[in-house]
Write an enzyme that holds these catalytic residues in place. Sequence first.
Site, short mmCIF file in Angstrom:
data_model
loop_
_atom_site.label_atom_id
_atom_site.label_comp_id
_atom_site.label_asym_id
_atom_site.label_seq_id
_atom_site.Cartn_x
_atom_site.Cartn_y
_atom_site.Cartn_z
N GLU A 1 5.11 -68.72 -9.09
CA GLU A 1 6.45 -67.21 -7.32
C GLU A 1 6.45 -67.99 -6.43
OE1 GLU A 1 2.09 -66.28 -7.40
OE2 GLU A 1 1.41 -66.55 -5.41
N LYS B 1 6.87 -69.58 -3.07
CA LYS B 1 5.82 -70.28 -2.10
C LYS B 1 6.26 -69.31 -0.53
CE LYS B 1 3.19 -74.15 -0.14
NZ LYS B 1 3.65 -73.11 0.59
N ASP C 1 6.42 -68.59 2.99
CA ASP C 1 6.51 -68.60 4.34
C ASP C 1 6.12 -67.70 5.65
OD1 ASP C 1 6.56 -71.54 5.82
OD2 ASP C 1 8.52 -70.86 6.98
N TYR D 1 -1.12 -62.82 -3.72
CA TYR D 1 -1.26 -64.04 -4.85
C TYR D 1 -2.54 -63.93 -5.39
CZ TYR D 1 -3.22 -66.93 -0.59
OH TYR D 1 -4.04 -67.77 -0.64
N LYS E 1 7.35 -78.22 -3.62
CA LYS E 1 8.16 -78.30 -2.34
C LYS E 1 9.23 -78.36 -1.77
CE LYS E 1 6.11 -78.23 1.38
NZ LYS E 1 4.96 -77.20 2.38
N CYS F 1 22.35 -74.38 40.42
CA CYS F 1 22.42 -73.44 39.67
C CYS F 1 23.83 -74.55 38.84
CB CYS F 1 23.12 -72.40 39.66
SG CYS F 1 24.43 -71.58 38.13
N CYS G 1 27.72 -72.41 39.29
CA CYS G 1 27.53 -72.01 40.48
C CYS G 1 27.53 -72.66 41.91
CB CYS G 1 27.27 -70.56 41.37
SG CYS G 1 25.46 -70.23 41.36
N CYS H 1 19.27 -68.35 38.38
CA CYS H 1 19.93 -68.76 39.83
C CYS H 1 20.10 -67.79 40.44
CB CYS H 1 21.27 -68.45 39.15
SG CYS H 1 22.54 -68.75 39.82
N CYS I 1 26.99 -65.55 40.40
CA CYS I 1 27.26 -67.09 40.15
C CYS I 1 28.73 -66.43 39.07
CB CYS I 1 26.41 -66.79 39.44
SG CYS I 1 26.23 -68.69 37.81
#
Length: 699
Positions: free
Chosen positions: A123, A125, A127, A237, A326, A423, A426, A441, A446
Amino acid sequence: MTSDQVAEQRELEAARIRVDELRTQIRYHDHRYYTLSQPEIGDTQYDLLLRELRDLEARFPDLVTPDSPTQRVSGEATVEFTGVQHREPMLSLGNVFNADELAAWYARAVRRIEREDLRFVCEPKIDGLAISLVYEGGRFVQGATRGDGFRGEDITANLRTLRAIPLVLNAPPESLPRAFEVRGEVYMSKTEFERLNEERRLAGEQLYMNPRNTAAGSLRQLDPKITAARRLDLFIYQLGWVEGHRPVDAHSDAMSWLGGLGLPTNPLTQTFGSIEEVAGFCEGWVEQRDALEYGIDGVVIKIDDYNAQRELGVVGREPRWAIAWKFPAEQAVTRLRQIEVSVGRTGVLTPFAALEPVFVGGANVSLATLHNLDHIHELDIRAGDDVIVQRAGDVIPQVVAPVLSRREGREADLVPFEMPSTCPVCGGEVRRNENEAAYYCMNRRCPAQLSRGVEHFASRGAMDIEGFGEKMAFQLVDTLRPDSALHYIETLADIYSLPALRDELLTIPRIGEKKLDALFANIEGSKQQPLSRLLVAITIRHVGSETARALAGHFGTMSALREAALEDLQAVNDIGPIVAESVYDFVRDSENAALLDRLAIAGVRMDEGRVAARGGVLDGLSIVVTGSFAIRPRSELEELIKSLGGKVSGAVSKKTSFVVSGEGGGSKRDKAETLGVEIIDEQELFDRLRGFGWTDAPA
Ligand SMILES: [Zn+2]
């Protein structure tokens, strides 16, 4: 008994029957939707069932049971999770990376038990996060995280909110072992991950990194309501411990049995008789992994027969009878050239990585996210470091960590990162807000903020002005008008003045006549966007599309929203104090007020109007309207119901979904009462419709 008591008793009995019916229906639809992925009804009809059940339970609290579908979100936020000792440890898996290593694993198993007639269950795997669920007497009683494999955390309240987890199994309790455990992997689908991030993007909030971490964070929320708001999914599972007799002899039989009980198992699971076929299956998934709705990082292979599993046993913390294939790494190491900083439309500064280009996860990567300042400091990522870069699936490339050993001899050249004090675009002042991680900022003029703001204003979830991308936005924010100290765009409202400047604009390099006229048409068209879109477009902190819809639905017009007191805003469903304050402050700010006035003068629509919600929210329902009404005349109510997909019927029957009754409902009301058909008033009808995302200006 008095006649009142008899009537009461009868009413309770009728409610009990209906409650049972509703629960059965809801469980059936949960199963179709979450386990079989074959829904029979739409979300709105499902919500109606749930709503009816909730109302009945509110009226007859004695009928509430812990396994009712309404109790998925129950219990208050906790301060911390309590620990749970796993009765049998949740083991980890050894890895193989190719067919040779798989064959070696197989050969070791065969030697050990002297059997070659093995079958293998394979099956994908997932994540996600491994969890353990305990059922007693057919009811879900405890859910826990994997933790260190021996001890996890009790997250029962959060797991109850997952509609994929049946609270009651689909079998008579006496046919089941008294208690048993199943194990599964909780994950967040790519679609849900994108939905959440889109919502955060529109609200100007930090984006989540990847579905797995987001699912993990969602599952470990101390407040189950937050978990409930994120749609998490699950595949079972494995069958864990069983009290008493184990009903099956092989893993594949266990999975069919669990599937039959209503637990979600992965339909992509396959059984093979040879290890060569297993290798073929695994290799096939390397190519196809991105096509799935969820992230996978390999294939799990288990020897099917429980006797063989027992004989093989466990070595260290890994079973000998299972192994994970894997997939190749989606990480690479490259040099971090520079940590640069971008400025967002709310002024927030976001550091990002400029990298030596590297091929990873199937693409060339030269820019990657560094998440936020804390991430950079915690891991001590410095410009000049060699860093691990990860790119998995469609997720934005990210810097995982620096390779500290490669600093040797260069330590003096690598300095810790600091946010710039001005910034980068600007030169304006940069400040960190109290109680907040982010730096901003502070210059409202800006150009970086403004051009991002324009881009967002024109984006799809907002005013939807096609042809107003990043380049055009920046160019118009950055270009001075002839003989003027002003740029073409100084505030968002200037977007609507552009068509009047056609001749001037045509003198700007790279702006062609055709492109410009198409843009003007789209600008004109955007004036018709409803209030909820406008609220998203003007960048109010913490206001994304859902909040905007709630506000627009509640207030109906911009002027009502602008006049609203802070308490009025806090009274809106789903709006918390921080959001309410943000909106309140926004509309009271003089520059923003001027912007809203100018937009109105330009002809931008300032109300929500009649917008039919997605699909017909009343699809398939038969509704009777009777009596006279205060908010809207009956004819209008009937029109509304029809426009939303409902059927307006003249007579009450058993098939009537509900009756909307006003003053003097008379005989139809009586009939409904006799038949046990639900009766609601006009206000309740509007509340329900709004609950489905329908909005309308107040009459
Ligand atoms: Zn700036």
